[in-house]
Design a protein around this motif. Structure first.
Motif, PDB file in Angstrom:
ATOM      1  N   VAL A 243     -12.318 -34.836-103.532  1.00 35.95           N
ATOM      2  CA  VAL A 243     -12.731 -34.351-104.853  1.00 35.95           C
ATOM      3  C   VAL A 243     -14.205 -33.972-104.727  1.00 35.95           C
ATOM      4  O   VAL A 243     -15.073 -34.841-104.613  1.00 35.95           O
ATOM      5  N   SER A 244     -14.490 -32.675-104.763  1.00 43.08           N
ATOM      6  CA  SER A 244     -15.866 -32.227-104.520  1.00 43.08           C
ATOM      7  C   SER A 244     -16.652 -32.055-105.824  1.00 43.08           C
ATOM      8  O   SER A 244     -17.196 -31.001-106.116  1.00 43.08           O
ATOM      9  N   GLY A 245     -16.696 -33.135-106.596  1.00 47.24           N
ATOM     10  CA  GLY A 245     -17.553 -33.172-107.773  1.00 47.24           C
ATOM     11  C   GLY A 245     -16.837 -33.045-109.097  1.00 47.24           C
ATOM     12  O   GLY A 245     -15.766 -32.457-109.203  1.00 47.24           O
ATOM     13  N   ASP A 246     -17.437 -33.655-110.121  1.00 49.45           N
ATOM     14  CA  ASP A 246     -16.926 -33.641-111.492  1.00 49.45           C
ATOM     15  C   ASP A 246     -15.518 -34.202-111.600  1.00 49.45           C
ATOM     16  O   ASP A 246     -14.651 -33.624-112.257  1.00 49.45           O
ATOM     17  N   LEU A 247     -15.296 -35.344-110.966  1.00 54.25           N
ATOM     18  CA  LEU A 247     -14.057 -36.076-111.231  1.00 54.25           C
ATOM     19  C   LEU A 247     -14.019 -36.433-112.710  1.00 54.25           C
ATOM     20  O   LEU A 247     -12.990 -36.324-113.368  1.00 54.25           O
ATOM     21  N   PHE A 248     -15.180 -36.837-113.234  1.00 53.87           N
ATOM     22  CA  PHE A 248     -15.317 -37.149-114.657  1.00 53.87           C
ATOM     23  C   PHE A 248     -16.079 -36.032-115.363  1.00 53.87           C
ATOM     24  O   PHE A 248     -16.869 -35.316-114.753  1.00 53.87           O
TER      25      PHE A 248
ATOM     26  N   LEU B 251     -18.601 -31.854 -98.060  1.00 54.34           N
ATOM     27  CA  LEU B 251     -18.314 -31.754 -99.490  1.00 54.34           C
ATOM     28  C   LEU B 251     -19.610 -31.475-100.220  1.00 54.34           C
ATOM     29  O   LEU B 251     -20.607 -32.193-100.036  1.00 54.34           O
ATOM     30  N   VAL B 252     -19.646 -30.440-101.048  1.00 57.89           N
ATOM     31  CA  VAL B 252     -20.830 -30.118-101.820  1.00 57.89           C
ATOM     32  C   VAL B 252     -20.403 -29.503-103.149  1.00 57.89           C
ATOM     33  O   VAL B 252     -19.518 -28.650-103.190  1.00 57.89           O
ATOM     34  N   HIS B 253     -21.029 -29.969-104.212  1.00 58.72           N
ATOM     35  CA  HIS B 253     -20.706 -29.421-105.534  1.00 58.72           C
ATOM     36  C   HIS B 253     -21.528 -28.161-105.729  1.00 58.72           C
ATOM     37  O   HIS B 253     -22.560 -28.124-106.425  1.00 58.72           O
ATOM     38  N   SER B 254     -21.064 -27.102-105.095  1.00 57.57           N
ATOM     39  CA  SER B 254     -21.757 -25.823-105.112  1.00 57.57           C
ATOM     40  C   SER B 254     -20.750 -24.727-104.821  1.00 57.57           C
ATOM     41  O   SER B 254     -19.602 -25.000-104.455  1.00 57.57           O
ATOM     42  N   ALA B 255     -21.199 -23.495-104.964  1.00 61.56           N
ATOM     43  CA  ALA B 255     -20.342 -22.347-104.700  1.00 61.56           C
ATOM     44  C   ALA B 255     -21.204 -21.225-104.143  1.00 61.56           C
ATOM     45  O   ALA B 255     -22.420 -21.207-104.345  1.00 61.56           O
ATOM     46  N   PRO B 256     -20.604 -20.280-103.434  1.00 56.82           N
ATOM     47  CA  PRO B 256     -21.386 -19.151-102.920  1.00 56.82           C
ATOM     48  C   PRO B 256     -21.975 -18.347-104.073  1.00 56.82           C
ATOM     49  O   PRO B 256     -21.290 -18.048-105.053  1.00 56.82           O
ATOM     50  N   GLY B 257     -23.255 -18.001-103.968  1.00 54.38           N
ATOM     51  CA  GLY B 257     -23.902 -17.235-105.028  1.00 54.38           C
ATOM     52  C   GLY B 257     -24.748 -16.116-104.469  1.00 54.38           C
ATOM     53  O   GLY B 257     -25.227 -16.199-103.338  1.00 54.38           O
ATOM     54  N   LYS B 258     -24.933 -15.078-105.258  1.00 56.97           N
ATOM     55  CA  LYS B 258     -25.731 -13.928-104.841  1.00 56.97           C
ATOM     56  C   LYS B 258     -27.018 -13.821-105.645  1.00 56.97           C
ATOM     57  O   LYS B 258     -27.722 -12.837-105.585  1.00 56.97           O
ATOM     58  N   ASN B 259     -27.298 -14.832-106.455  1.00 55.16           N
ATOM     59  CA  ASN B 259     -28.513 -14.782-107.273  1.00 55.16           C
ATOM     60  C   ASN B 259     -28.990 -16.197-107.509  1.00 55.16           C
ATOM     61  O   ASN B 259     -28.308 -17.165-107.207  1.00 55.16           O
TER      62      ASN B 259
END
Length: 391
Positions: free
Chosen positions: A52-57, A164-172
């Motif tokens: 679970v890569s973040g925000d289980l709750f 595991l990281v609570h992140s996503a690919p971003g362009k800005n």
């Protein structure tokens, strides 16, 4: 080894509104049902590791019912000897890691909780090893995501690593928590899989042979969210990632384009002809001339009388000015919608004006109910959604 990866479960979430309303109670249950469906798959799908890569709750402070039901579902995985590895997200993150409910669940034997820490000189990255694979958790780094990814990349040995990281690919750099593509690429030769999260729609990077995966939230945090939602299953032997759509409450989307008078009568006729499924979330987008006056609350109420659990109306106006008399006949919510979606000053926002209207409604409701802890969370999800559109 077969690894199941999910994220942004948001257990304990109650949509802003009366806590005892049918809608609020039903949606509270929906998040548990969606997660239980994923747990059921893990128990029947020969899964070895459950990530679970973040925000289980949904919040860092949870009620006893949320904790008890989470323990019950995680307990089923424990009984099946499925290892559960979890990191914090921005919603369930505590400033003091020692106060996290995830740490409590680790101490009571339900999961492995991974979080980096800084000792004043540098970062330490705790690791959990099993089956010849090393698991590292970065939690929700916010603005520091690129820094942590770079530092971890320098220390990783071999390639049998999962991050595991609570992140996503971003362009800005519009919002915190999105990793730049350059920093993600630096992990490419040092990982088997990066389990991402934070944004609520499925995504992967890079194209062709992706290793950074965001499965999307299983349920709708915001009813207008777009994109695929589900969970991934990664087979380490085959090097293959399978996406599975999640089980969630039905959402029906309709659009009505009205270019002739009488606008209200035509819209009412359209609504009466809709086949509304019992218990569904109904999203209705109406395009009308700019000088049309609609009573959105009445239309939403009628859709709920026809069976919707909750209905949401979005009005798009053609480029025509609303007359002074038109404004006088509108309620405060309709005036706000008109200004944010059609005025010159906000025109560059385009469709995002509707999101701003919903944001204002949510913030007002939070203040009226004295639920000030919802303020930051409401802003968070708006910014996450906006980042998803910009990335």
């Amino acid at each position: 080894m077969r690894i199941l990866h999910c994220s942004d479960i948001h257990l304990g979430r109650r949509p802003i509104g009366s806590p005892g309303s049918t809608y609020s109670m039903a949606r509270y249950e929906d998040y548990f049902k969606s997660f239980e469906n994923i747990v059921d798959y893990a128990l029947s799908g020969a899964i070895d590791i459950f990530l679970v890569s973040g925000d289980l709750f949904d919040r860092k402070d949870i009620n006893p019912d949320t904790l008890a039901r989470t323990q019950q579902m995680l307990g089923r995985l424990r009984e099946a000897s499925i290892e559960v590895i979890v990191i914090e997200g921005n919603h369930d993150k505590c400033f003091n890691t020692g106060e996290s409910w995830l740490l409590f669940l680790e101490k009571t034997g339900y999961l492995k909780f991974l979080a980096p820490f800084h000792d004043g000189r540098g970062y330490t990255f705790p690791c959990f090893e099993t089956g010849g694979i090393s698991f590292f958790g970065l939690g929700y780094p916010g603005f520091l995501v690129d820094e942590l990814l770079s530092e971890l990349a320098e220390r990783l040995e071999g390639r049998n690593n999962v991050v595991l990281v609570h992140s996503a690919p971003g362009k800005n750099d519009f919002i915190p928590g999105l990793a730049t593509l350059e920093k993600i690429e630096a992990l490419g030769e040092k990982v088997l899989y990066v389990a991402g999260g934070h944004l609520h729609a499925r995504a992967s990077f890079p194209e062709g042979e992706p290793f950074f995966h965001v499965p999307g939230s299983p349920e709708y945090w915001d009813v207008w969210e777009s994109g695929e939602k589900g969970f991934n299953v990664f087979d380490t032997l085959k090097g293959k990632v399978e996406f599975h759509a999640s089980s969630r409450r039905e959402r029906q989307e309709f659009a009505c384009d009205i270019d002739e008078e009488p606008t209200v009568d035509r819209l009412n006729g359209f609504v009466e002809g809709l086949d509304i499924h019992a218990g569904s979330l109904v999203l209705l987008t109406v395009t009308v001339p700019g000088d049309s006056v609609l009573y959105t609350e009445k239309i939403e109420r009628r859709l709920e009388e026809k069976g919707a659990l909750k209905s949401f109306l979005r009005v798009k106006r053609r480029d025509l000015p609303v007359s002074l008399e038109g404004f006088r006949s509108m309620g405060a919510r309709e005036i706000e919608r008109e200004v944010l979606t059609n005025s010159r000053e906000w025109r560059e926002l385009g469709a995002k004006g509707d999101s701003l209207v919903r944001l204002i409604d949510s913030l007002k409701q939070s203040q009226q109910e004295g639920r000030y802890d919802q303020f930051k969370e409401t802003l968070d999800i708006f910014l996450e959604g906006l980042a998803g559109e910009l990335s």
